[in-house]
Scaffold this motif. Structure first.
Motif, PDB file in Angstrom:
ATOM      1  N   HIS A  71      -5.231   3.234   5.387  1.00 27.83           N
ATOM      2  CA  HIS A  71      -3.920   3.850   5.121  1.00 27.83           C
ATOM      3  C   HIS A  71      -4.059   5.255   4.542  1.00 27.83           C
ATOM      4  O   HIS A  71      -3.307   5.661   3.673  1.00 27.83           O
ATOM      5  N   ILE A  72      -5.066   5.995   5.048  1.00 29.27           N
ATOM      6  CA  ILE A  72      -5.284   7.374   4.620  1.00 29.27           C
ATOM      7  C   ILE A  72      -5.329   8.263   5.857  1.00 29.27           C
ATOM      8  O   ILE A  72      -6.156   8.052   6.747  1.00 29.27           O
ATOM      9  N   VAL A  73      -4.450   9.256   5.910  1.00 29.94           N
ATOM     10  CA  VAL A  73      -4.472  10.222   7.000  1.00 29.94           C
ATOM     11  C   VAL A  73      -5.611  11.194   6.696  1.00 29.94           C
ATOM     12  O   VAL A  73      -5.518  12.002   5.774  1.00 29.94           O
ATOM     13  N   ARG A  74      -6.695  11.059   7.427  1.00 30.11           N
ATOM     14  CA  ARG A  74      -7.903  11.841   7.171  1.00 30.11           C
ATOM     15  C   ARG A  74      -7.702  13.310   7.552  1.00 30.11           C
ATOM     16  O   ARG A  74      -6.933  13.637   8.438  1.00 30.11           O
ATOM     17  N   TYR A  75      -8.437  14.167   6.875  1.00 32.13           N
ATOM     18  CA  TYR A  75      -8.416  15.609   7.108  1.00 32.13           C
ATOM     19  C   TYR A  75      -8.802  15.878   8.564  1.00 32.13           C
ATOM     20  O   TYR A  75      -9.724  15.266   9.094  1.00 32.13           O
ATOM     21  N   SER A  76      -8.081  16.767   9.198  1.00 33.35           N
ATOM     22  CA  SER A  76      -8.324  17.097  10.600  1.00 33.35           C
ATOM     23  C   SER A  76      -8.836  18.520  10.719  1.00 33.35           C
ATOM     24  O   SER A  76      -8.671  19.332   9.808  1.00 33.35           O
ATOM     25  N   GLU A  77      -9.444  18.802  11.855  1.00 32.16           N
ATOM     26  CA  GLU A  77      -9.905  20.147  12.154  1.00 32.16           C
ATOM     27  C   GLU A  77      -9.503  20.507  13.573  1.00 32.16           C
ATOM     28  O   GLU A  77      -9.370  19.629  14.427  1.00 32.16           O
ATOM     29  N   GLY A  78      -9.330  21.795  13.796  1.00 30.56           N
ATOM     30  CA  GLY A  78      -8.964  22.250  15.121  1.00 30.56           C
ATOM     31  C   GLY A  78      -9.032  23.751  15.225  1.00 30.56           C
ATOM     32  O   GLY A  78      -9.560  24.423  14.341  1.00 30.56           O
TER      33      GLY A  78
ATOM     34  N   GLY B 278      -3.505  12.715  -1.586  1.00 34.46           N
ATOM     35  CA  GLY B 278      -2.171  12.627  -2.178  1.00 34.46           C
ATOM     36  C   GLY B 278      -1.255  11.765  -1.329  1.00 34.46           C
ATOM     37  O   GLY B 278      -1.619  11.341  -0.222  1.00 34.46           O
ATOM     38  N   ARG B 279      -0.072  11.509  -1.828  1.00 30.24           N
ATOM     39  CA  ARG B 279       0.894  10.656  -1.133  1.00 30.24           C
ATOM     40  C   ARG B 279       1.413  11.341   0.134  1.00 30.24           C
ATOM     41  O   ARG B 279       1.735  12.520   0.120  1.00 30.24           O
ATOM     42  N   LEU B 280       1.500  10.588   1.211  1.00 32.09           N
ATOM     43  CA  LEU B 280       2.064  11.115   2.454  1.00 32.09           C
ATOM     44  C   LEU B 280       3.588  11.109   2.364  1.00 32.09           C
ATOM     45  O   LEU B 280       4.240  12.062   2.763  1.00 32.09           O
ATOM     46  N   PHE B 281       4.149  10.024   1.833  1.00 34.89           N
ATOM     47  CA  PHE B 281       5.595   9.881   1.665  1.00 34.89           C
ATOM     48  C   PHE B 281       5.898   9.676   0.180  1.00 34.89           C
ATOM     49  O   PHE B 281       5.906   8.539  -0.289  1.00 34.89           O
ATOM     50  N   PRO B 282       6.141  10.746  -0.571  1.00 35.21           N
ATOM     51  CA  PRO B 282       6.451  10.568  -1.996  1.00 35.21           C
ATOM     52  C   PRO B 282       7.668   9.655  -2.201  1.00 35.21           C
ATOM     53  O   PRO B 282       8.675   9.785  -1.513  1.00 35.21           O
ATOM     54  N   GLY B 283       7.527   8.703  -3.120  1.00 37.35           N
ATOM     55  CA  GLY B 283       8.623   7.797  -3.431  1.00 37.35           C
ATOM     56  C   GLY B 283       8.663   6.527  -2.592  1.00 37.35           C
ATOM     57  O   GLY B 283       9.538   5.689  -2.788  1.00 37.35           O
ATOM     58  N   TYR B 284       7.696   6.365  -1.673  1.00 34.41           N
ATOM     59  CA  TYR B 284       7.700   5.194  -0.799  1.00 34.41           C
ATOM     60  C   TYR B 284       6.419   4.375  -0.917  1.00 34.41           C
ATOM     61  O   TYR B 284       5.320   4.928  -0.980  1.00 34.41           O
ATOM     62  N   VAL B 285       6.587   3.057  -0.936  1.00 33.07           N
ATOM     63  CA  VAL B 285       5.483   2.101  -0.939  1.00 33.07           C
ATOM     64  C   VAL B 285       5.737   1.164   0.237  1.00 33.07           C
ATOM     65  O   VAL B 285       6.870   0.749   0.478  1.00 33.07           O
ATOM     66  N   PHE B 286       4.700   0.836   0.972  1.00 37.34           N
ATOM     67  CA  PHE B 286       4.840   0.000   2.161  1.00 37.34           C
ATOM     68  C   PHE B 286       4.401  -1.432   1.876  1.00 37.34           C
ATOM     69  O   PHE B 286       3.491  -1.659   1.081  1.00 37.34           O
TER      70      PHE B 286
ATOM     71  N   PHE C 235       0.823  -1.212   0.000  1.00 39.58           N
ATOM     72  CA  PHE C 235       0.000   0.000   0.000  1.00 39.58           C
ATOM     73  C   PHE C 235       0.855   1.260   0.000  1.00 39.58           C
ATOM     74  O   PHE C 235       2.040   1.231   0.316  1.00 39.58           O
ATOM     75  N   VAL C 236       0.225   2.352  -0.375  1.00 43.00           N
ATOM     76  CA  VAL C 236       0.823   3.681  -0.328  1.00 43.00           C
ATOM     77  C   VAL C 236       0.073   4.444   0.756  1.00 43.00           C
ATOM     78  O   VAL C 236      -1.158   4.453   0.761  1.00 43.00           O
ATOM     79  N   LEU C 237       0.801   5.048   1.688  1.00 41.81           N
ATOM     80  CA  LEU C 237       0.156   5.885   2.698  1.00 41.81           C
ATOM     81  C   LEU C 237      -0.265   7.194   2.038  1.00 41.81           C
ATOM     82  O   LEU C 237       0.543   7.843   1.366  1.00 41.81           O
ATOM     83  N   LEU C 238      -1.527   7.561   2.221  1.00 40.12           N
ATOM     84  CA  LEU C 238      -2.088   8.753   1.600  1.00 40.12           C
ATOM     85  C   LEU C 238      -2.530   9.752   2.672  1.00 40.12           C
ATOM     86  O   LEU C 238      -2.712   9.385   3.835  1.00 40.12           O
ATOM     87  N   ALA C 239      -2.737  10.995   2.253  1.00 40.99           N
ATOM     88  CA  ALA C 239      -3.229  12.034   3.163  1.00 40.99           C
ATOM     89  C   ALA C 239      -4.261  12.890   2.440  1.00 40.99           C
ATOM     90  O   ALA C 239      -4.071  13.257   1.285  1.00 40.99           O
ATOM     91  N   GLU C 240      -5.355  13.169   3.137  1.00 34.29           N
ATOM     92  CA  GLU C 240      -6.375  14.054   2.594  1.00 34.29           C
ATOM     93  C   GLU C 240      -5.973  15.501   2.857  1.00 34.29           C
ATOM     94  O   GLU C 240      -5.410  15.821   3.898  1.00 34.29           O
TER      95      GLU C 240
END
Length: 189
Positions: free
Chosen positions: A106-113, A50-58, A31-36
């Motif tokens: 494996h998706i870092v979901r959008y956060s609010e604060g 999009g990719r959290l760590f460009p160039g990396y696959v887990f 998988f590829v770790l992604l981020a919203e």
């Protein structure tokens, strides 16, 4: 255990798909770790991933040497990260932290604060409880730059986060109540 493959940035999804269909066994996951994050196009905000760590696959496997032999036989441009001659897994505490951030998908979901004084408080999303790692808040772009541990190093990544303007106590309570009600409604669905 998780391992990291390095490939050319921009080809992560392609490599991931090929590995899933041609290299990985049933008990292995690639998988590829992604981020919203939010992006503004033509004056309107929309959610993108999009990719959290460009160039990396887990790779999650218990038999990395076997996986590596199968990968090597494909001729694809990818290498599994090593320490010296030994293939090295992601440290267990790093794996746990990344699992907490990305969840099962494996998706870092959008956060609010909100920001109160100089303190950032995350009220919802993947970054709740991760305030200490935030290096920079890009409030108008709805992004934060944070440091995430990976393979014994601190790696800067950019993740999506909506920040309510600096707020007083009454506004903060309304934001927290709104997020609570939204989570409660989401669980019912």
């Amino acid at each position: 255990m998780w391992y990291v493959m390095q490939t050319q940035a921009g080809t992560e999804s392609e490599l991931c798909g090929k590995c899933q269909s041609q290299v990985a066994r049933e008990d292995e996951e690639v998988f590829v770790l992604l981020a919203e994050r939010m992006t503004k196009k033509q004056g309107k905000w929309s959610m993108v991933t999009g990719r959290l760590f460009p160039g990396y696959v887990f790779v999650e496997t218990g038999r990395i040497e076997d996986f590596y032999k199968r990968l090597k036989g494909t001729g694809w441009t990818a290498r599994i990260l090593r320490t010296g001659e030994e293939i090295t897994p992601v440290y267990p505490e790093e794996e746990a932290y990344l699992k907490q951030l990305g969840g099962r998908e494996h998706i870092v979901r959008y956060s609010e604060g909100y920001i109160e004084g100089d303190k950032l408080t995350v009220t919802s999303g993947a970054m709740k409880g991760c305030q200490g790692e935030v290096k920079k808040v890009l409030r108008h772009k709805r992004l934060v730059v944070m440091e995430i541990p990976l393979m014994g190093k601190q790696v800067e990544v950019t993740v999506g986060m909506g920040i309510v303007s600096r707020a007083g106590a009454a506004r903060v309570e309304r934001v927290e109540e709104s997020n609570y009600l939204r989570r409660k409604r989401h669980k019912k669905e």
